[in-house]
Design a protein around this motif. Structure first.
Motif, PDB file in Angstrom:
ATOM      1  N   PRO A  81      46.079  40.037  42.667  1.00  0.00           N
ATOM      2  CA  PRO A  81      44.714  40.470  43.512  1.00  0.00           C
ATOM      3  C   PRO A  81      43.796  40.194  42.503  1.00  0.00           C
ATOM      4  CG  PRO A  81      45.656  42.565  42.443  1.00  0.00           C
ATOM      5  CD  PRO A  81      46.051  40.433  42.826  1.00  0.00           C
ATOM      6  N   ALA A  82      42.423  40.030  43.301  1.00  0.00           N
ATOM      7  CA  ALA A  82      41.584  40.326  42.189  1.00  0.00           C
ATOM      8  C   ALA A  82      39.872  40.250  42.836  1.00  0.00           C
ATOM      9  CB  ALA A  82      40.625  37.992  42.781  1.00  0.00           C
ATOM     10  N   PRO A  83      38.931  41.224  42.222  1.00  0.00           N
ATOM     11  CA  PRO A  83      39.221  40.617  40.676  1.00  0.00           C
ATOM     12  C   PRO A  83      39.495  41.403  39.765  1.00  0.00           C
ATOM     13  CG  PRO A  83      37.143  41.571  41.189  1.00  0.00           C
ATOM     14  CD  PRO A  83      37.662  41.876  42.251  1.00  0.00           C
ATOM     15  N   SER A  84      39.882  42.828  40.333  1.00  0.00           N
ATOM     16  CA  SER A  84      40.365  43.172  39.111  1.00  0.00           C
ATOM     17  C   SER A  84      41.838  43.270  38.586  1.00  0.00           C
ATOM     18  CB  SER A  84      40.764  45.141  39.608  1.00  0.00           C
ATOM     19  OG  SER A  84      41.720  44.427  41.050  1.00  0.00           O
ATOM     20  N   GLY A  85      42.521  42.155  38.837  1.00  0.00           N
ATOM     21  CA  GLY A  85      43.700  41.550  38.618  1.00  0.00           C
ATOM     22  C   GLY A  85      44.048  41.246  37.827  1.00  0.00           C
ATOM     23  N   ARG A  86      42.349  40.140  37.141  1.00  0.00           N
ATOM     24  CA  ARG A  86      42.967  38.717  36.808  1.00  0.00           C
ATOM     25  C   ARG A  86      43.190  38.293  36.200  1.00  0.00           C
ATOM     26  NH1 ARG A  86      40.876  34.817  39.577  1.00  0.00           N
ATOM     27  NH2 ARG A  86      39.805  34.232  38.675  1.00  0.00           N
ATOM     28  N   SER A  87      43.676  39.532  34.613  1.00  0.00           N
ATOM     29  CA  SER A  87      44.865  39.602  34.096  1.00  0.00           C
ATOM     30  C   SER A  87      46.927  39.507  34.281  1.00  0.00           C
ATOM     31  CB  SER A  87      44.740  41.078  32.604  1.00  0.00           C
ATOM     32  OG  SER A  87      45.404  41.846  33.370  1.00  0.00           O
ATOM     33  N   THR A  88      46.132  40.311  35.332  1.00  0.00           N
ATOM     34  CA  THR A  88      47.678  40.101  36.453  1.00  0.00           C
ATOM     35  C   THR A  88      48.152  38.692  36.863  1.00  0.00           C
ATOM     36  OG1 THR A  88      48.089  42.056  36.886  1.00  0.00           O
ATOM     37  CG2 THR A  88      49.182  41.245  38.226  1.00  0.00           C
ATOM     38  N   ALA A  89      47.071  37.974  37.153  1.00  0.00           N
ATOM     39  CA  ALA A  89      46.901  37.066  37.426  1.00  0.00           C
ATOM     40  C   ALA A  89      47.825  35.570  36.532  1.00  0.00           C
ATOM     41  CB  ALA A  89      45.743  36.826  38.106  1.00  0.00           C
ATOM     42  N   VAL A  90      46.851  35.901  35.749  1.00  0.00           N
ATOM     43  CA  VAL A  90      46.513  34.888  33.778  1.00  0.00           C
ATOM     44  C   VAL A  90      48.256  35.440  33.503  1.00  0.00           C
ATOM     45  CG1 VAL A  90      46.382  34.675  31.941  1.00  0.00           C
ATOM     46  CG2 VAL A  90      44.758  35.226  33.173  1.00  0.00           C
ATOM     47  N   MET A  91      49.368  37.076  34.047  1.00  0.00           N
ATOM     48  CA  MET A  91      50.266  37.060  33.347  1.00  0.00           C
ATOM     49  C   MET A  91      51.416  36.056  34.392  1.00  0.00           C
ATOM     50  SD  MET A  91      52.536  37.177  30.782  1.00  0.00           S
ATOM     51  CE  MET A  91      51.136  37.965  29.881  1.00  0.00           C
ATOM     52  N   ALA A  92      51.056  36.092  35.565  1.00  0.00           N
ATOM     53  CA  ALA A  92      51.888  35.700  36.593  1.00  0.00           C
ATOM     54  C   ALA A  92      51.832  34.266  36.376  1.00  0.00           C
ATOM     55  CB  ALA A  92      51.585  36.325  37.980  1.00  0.00           C
ATOM     56  N   ALA A  93      51.068  33.527  36.232  1.00  0.00           N
ATOM     57  CA  ALA A  93      51.377  32.174  35.708  1.00  0.00           C
ATOM     58  C   ALA A  93      51.744  31.497  35.421  1.00  0.00           C
ATOM     59  CB  ALA A  93      49.503  31.217  35.908  1.00  0.00           C
ATOM     60  N   LEU A  94      51.453  32.795  33.850  1.00  0.00           N
ATOM     61  CA  LEU A  94      51.907  32.059  32.319  1.00  0.00           C
ATOM     62  C   LEU A  94      53.559  31.950  32.836  1.00  0.00           C
ATOM     63  CD1 LEU A  94      49.773  33.998  30.021  1.00  0.00           C
ATOM     64  CD2 LEU A  94      50.297  30.874  30.070  1.00  0.00           C
ATOM     65  N   LEU A  95      54.070  33.491  33.463  1.00  0.00           N
ATOM     66  CA  LEU A  95      55.394  33.244  33.774  1.00  0.00           C
ATOM     67  C   LEU A  95      56.281  32.690  35.169  1.00  0.00           C
ATOM     68  CD1 LEU A  95      55.231  37.072  33.556  1.00  0.00           C
ATOM     69  CD2 LEU A  95      56.684  35.713  31.880  1.00  0.00           C
ATOM     70  N   ILE A  96      55.482  32.466  35.867  1.00  0.00           N
ATOM     71  CA  ILE A  96      55.867  31.491  36.637  1.00  0.00           C
ATOM     72  C   ILE A  96      56.202  29.960  36.002  1.00  0.00           C
ATOM     73  CG2 ILE A  96      55.421  30.047  38.998  1.00  0.00           C
ATOM     74  CD1 ILE A  96      54.668  33.063  39.936  1.00  0.00           C
ATOM     75  N   GLY A  97      54.908  28.985  35.794  1.00  0.00           N
ATOM     76  CA  GLY A  97      55.086  28.440  34.843  1.00  0.00           C
ATOM     77  C   GLY A  97      55.989  28.314  34.220  1.00  0.00           C
ATOM     78  N   PHE A  98      56.451  29.376  33.157  1.00  0.00           N
ATOM     79  CA  PHE A  98      57.668  29.014  32.247  1.00  0.00           C
ATOM     80  C   PHE A  98      58.503  28.909  32.668  1.00  0.00           C
ATOM     81  CE2 PHE A  98      60.252  31.384  29.669  1.00  0.00           C
ATOM     82  CZ  PHE A  98      60.686  30.610  28.823  1.00  0.00           C
ATOM     83  N   ASP A  99      58.801  30.171  33.340  1.00  0.00           N
ATOM     84  CA  ASP A  99      60.725  29.671  34.665  1.00  0.00           C
ATOM     85  C   ASP A  99      60.617  28.448  34.991  1.00  0.00           C
ATOM     86  OD1 ASP A  99      61.085  32.355  33.784  1.00  0.00           O
ATOM     87  OD2 ASP A  99      60.082  33.572  36.079  1.00  0.00           O
ATOM     88  N   PHE A 100      60.014  27.841  35.267  1.00  0.00           N
ATOM     89  CA  PHE A 100      59.205  26.183  36.088  1.00  0.00           C
ATOM     90  C   PHE A 100      60.229  24.982  34.947  1.00  0.00           C
ATOM     91  CE2 PHE A 100      57.368  22.523  36.972  1.00  0.00           C
ATOM     92  CZ  PHE A 100      58.219  21.775  38.127  1.00  0.00           C
TER      93      PHE A 100
END
Length: 174
Positions: A81-100
């Motif tokens: 969700p944007a824009p209030s969920g920017r920290s959620t977006a960053v964390m989701a990206a970091l974790l998905i990239g890590f898992d990959f």
């Protein structure tokens, strides 16, 4: 999302596959041209013919592997969700990239900073996602993400490394 399908029977394809495997498991400086050629069952001359140097081969495979990871991270950001969920977006990206990276065995090739690169595409993506944009925050987050991958490459439990990465969310939300 791009999927890389090398022509594994060609010398160039075999070199690329060997490089992904070797650079995924070991740091750039520890992998030799001779080992890469032997793993691909080609001569060192073939490596120089197709890629110019070990760094050229590394850059070729890193670019592909990194793009596949960034595609996944960008998808996670877009789905948040944007824009209030920017920290959620960053964390989701970091974790998905890590898992990959963990699942595919790309621990070193993505865990080490890009060798010979002019810029850091991961830091740039994270910088563009944080609000307000901060080139330093993007670099710090990229470094923490890479440190988690290197920890796994050096024998740490991937679940613990992922949890450590997820703990950053508390700081991003502040």
């Amino acid at each position: 999302m791009r999927e890389w399908i090398p022509i594994s029977t060609s010398p160039k394809g075999r070199l690329a596959l060997a490089a992904v495997q070797e650079f995924g498991a070991r740091p750039f400086d520890e992998v030799t041209v001779g080992e890469l050629a032997a793993a691909a069952t080609v001569t060192t001359g073939a490596l120089y013919h197709h890629f110019g140097s070990k760094l050229g081969l590394y850059a070729f495979v890193r670019d592909d592997v990194e793009q596949r990871m960034l595609d996944r991270m960008e998808g996670a950001i877009a789905a948040s969700p944007a824009p209030s969920g920017r920290s959620t977006a960053v964390m989701a990206a970091l974790l998905i990239g890590f898992d990959f990276a963990v699942r595919e065995g790309f621990l070193r090739i993505l865990g080490d900073p890009p060798a010979g690169a002019d810029h850091d595409r991961l830091a740039e993506l994270l910088n563009a996602t944080t609000t307000p944009a901060s080139p330093v925050l993007g670099r710090v987050l990229a470094a923490a993400w890479r440190a988690a991958l290197v920890a796994v490459a050096e024998g740490s439990d991937s679940t613990q490394a992922r949890e450590a990465l997820a703990a950053l969310e508390f700081r991003l939300a502040s």
